[in-house]
Design an enzyme around this catalytic site. Structure first.
Site, PDB file in Angstrom:
ATOM      1  N   CYS A  90       8.963   7.289  10.650  1.00 13.44           N
ATOM      2  CA  CYS A  90       8.115   6.375   9.878  1.00 13.44           C
ATOM      3  C   CYS A  90       7.429   7.043   8.691  1.00 13.44           C
ATOM      4  CB  CYS A  90       7.052   5.772  10.788  1.00 13.44           C
ATOM      5  SG  CYS A  90       7.703   5.005  12.275  1.00 13.44           S
ATOM      6  N   HIS A 361       7.663  -3.090   7.791  1.00 19.55           N
ATOM      7  CA  HIS A 361       7.699  -1.637   7.970  1.00 19.55           C
ATOM      8  C   HIS A 361       9.138  -1.117   7.954  1.00 19.55           C
ATOM      9  CE1 HIS A 361       7.254   2.328   9.516  1.00 19.55           C
ATOM     10  NE2 HIS A 361       7.178   2.055  10.807  1.00 19.55           N
ATOM     11  N   CYS A 391       1.343   6.577  12.500  1.00 23.45           N
ATOM     12  CA  CYS A 391       1.957   7.212  13.656  1.00 23.45           C
ATOM     13  C   CYS A 391       3.437   7.395  13.359  1.00 23.45           C
ATOM     14  CB  CYS A 391       1.741   6.378  14.918  1.00 23.45           C
ATOM     15  SG  CYS A 391       2.355   4.682  14.826  1.00 23.45           S
TER      16      CYS A 391
END
Length: 406
Positions: A90, A361, A391
């Site tokens: 991410c 995302h 995170c």
């Protein structure tokens, strides 16, 4: 020592994976459009002066494989320009920004492109089925434990390290969110309210023109143009969100209303030394003050922003009270809520235009997208310092402190 400054930022609309507005666009082509848009914002810069193009991608493979970063350089006609592809899941395109910061500070270059892309719609066919065959067998017991926990719908999370067992490094992100909700006592009601907040704030930000300020329209292969995110929904209410069923566990708390969807998108930044920007007569948008990265148990990876942010703030010589606006990536409400609470962030400074629950995302894009959004937000709200954090799958966190300069 030179400072690293961001002089251009561009991000695509974010599409829904599998059925959204960008499914027909290749990831390398989408990234190339965003790099072109970012470079177009600084016409003073000769592309031959760029030292490297660094592209973040959460899950490289298939169309996203073959060192896509280098493919983008060549697609743009810049075969003189080196290119690499980086994954930190991410935080992949926050990592590329960190690499640009380090290179500039070390005197190993003056101009870099930091970009990111993820096209979940176009993952290599069959890759999800083959993943278990590629997993290190050391983690087999941990994966089996996760499967049993998910099926049984456990009422509490037990840290396997207390029994000398290894955590499940391959754990599905939704399972980590359920673990964290149990560990930190985050209720389904709190999570749903946060999800509604994200959608409602995004709806307001669309109405006041905030999101339109940062989105670069994408031209699809058939010539049609996409200029808005697929995700934000008008009129989302708590009562309706509360009726949604759990996704990952029979008695779980994570639903489609309190977590991010799967997405497609790309973003790009141009980062250079402050001395180079002055030489070219470019007014920087923001300065990269500091970054931080942290590790923790993969099974509760959602708390990653806490230590990463503390590291970035310490390196900046700042406290959370010095930060005007905070962007925590909304992978799951279950992880944003304990993260912002433990960091001591006031809600009126957090994701003030909505976040990934509404907007989306795309893993490799998210780092550069949030940087773009944070710069936009600091300008829109006339603030100076911002914190970006998220995170990261596998049990990590990453953060960056920015200072708005124009």
């Amino acid at each position: 020592m030179p400072e690293a400054v961001i002089v251009a930022a561009a991000r695509s609309p974010i599409g829904r994976a599998g059925k959204g507005s960008l499914v027909d666009v290749r990831p390398d082509d989408l990234a190339a459009q965003m790099v072109t848009a970012a470079l177009g914002q600084v016409p003073q810069l000769d592309p031959r002066e760029i030292d490297d193009l660094m592209l973040g991608c959460g899950l490289p493979g298939g169309e996203q494989g073959f060192n896509m970063g280098r493919a983008v350089s060549v697609l743009l006609g810049h075969d003189h320009l080196p290119g690499c592809t980086v994954t930190r899941y991410c935080a992949s395109s926050l990592q590329t920004t960190r690499m640009a910061l380090h290179a500039i500070k070390a005197g190993e270059g003056e101009v870099f492109v930091s970009a990111g892309v993820e096209m979940v719609s176009r993952f290599a066919k069959g890759s999800s089925d083959s993943w278990p065959d590629t997993h290190n067998p050391v983690f087999a017991d941990a994966e089996a434990r996760t499967a049993r926990t998910a099926e049984a719908g456990a009422e509490e999370w037990h840290d396997p390290r207390e029994d000398g067992a290894v955590p499940d490094v391959y754990i599905a992100m939704g399972q980590t969110a359920e673990n964290l909700a149990l560990l930190k006592g985050v209720s389904r009601e709190e999570m749903d309210h946060f999800g509604v907040r994200s959608q409602n704030l995004a709806e307001q930000a669309i109405a006041n023109g905030f999101w339109a300020r940062e989105i670069t329209p994408v031209t699809k292969p058939d010539g049609t143009v996409v200029s808005a995110d697929d995700g934000p929904r008008a009129g989302v209410t708590y009562d309706k969100t509360a009726t949604l069923k759990p996704v990952f566990r029979p008695n779980g708390r994570v639903t489609a209303g309190n977590c991010c969807p799967l997405n497609d998108g790309a973003a790009a930044l141009v980062i250079m030394s402050d001395t180079k920007a002055a030489q070219l007569g470019i007014t920087p948008l923001a300065r990269v003050v500091s970054t931080g990265v942290s590790g923790l148990s993969p099974e509760i990876m959602g708390l990653g922003p806490v230590e990463a942010s503390k590291k970035a703030l310490a390196l900046a010589g700042m406290s959370i009270g010095d930060i005007d606006l905070v962007e925590i990536n909304e992978a799951f409400a279950a992880q944003v809520i304990p993260s912002y609470q433990e960091l001591g962030v006031d809600l009126d400074r957090l994701n003030v235009n909505g976040g990934a629950i509404a907007v989306g995302h795309p893993f490799g894009m998210t780092g550069a997208r949030i940087t773009t959004t944070l710069i936009n937000s600091l300008r829109f709200h006339d603030k100076q310092f911002g914190l970006e954090t998220m995170c990261v799958g596998g049990g990590q966190g990453m953060a960056m402190v920015l200072e708005r300069l124009s």
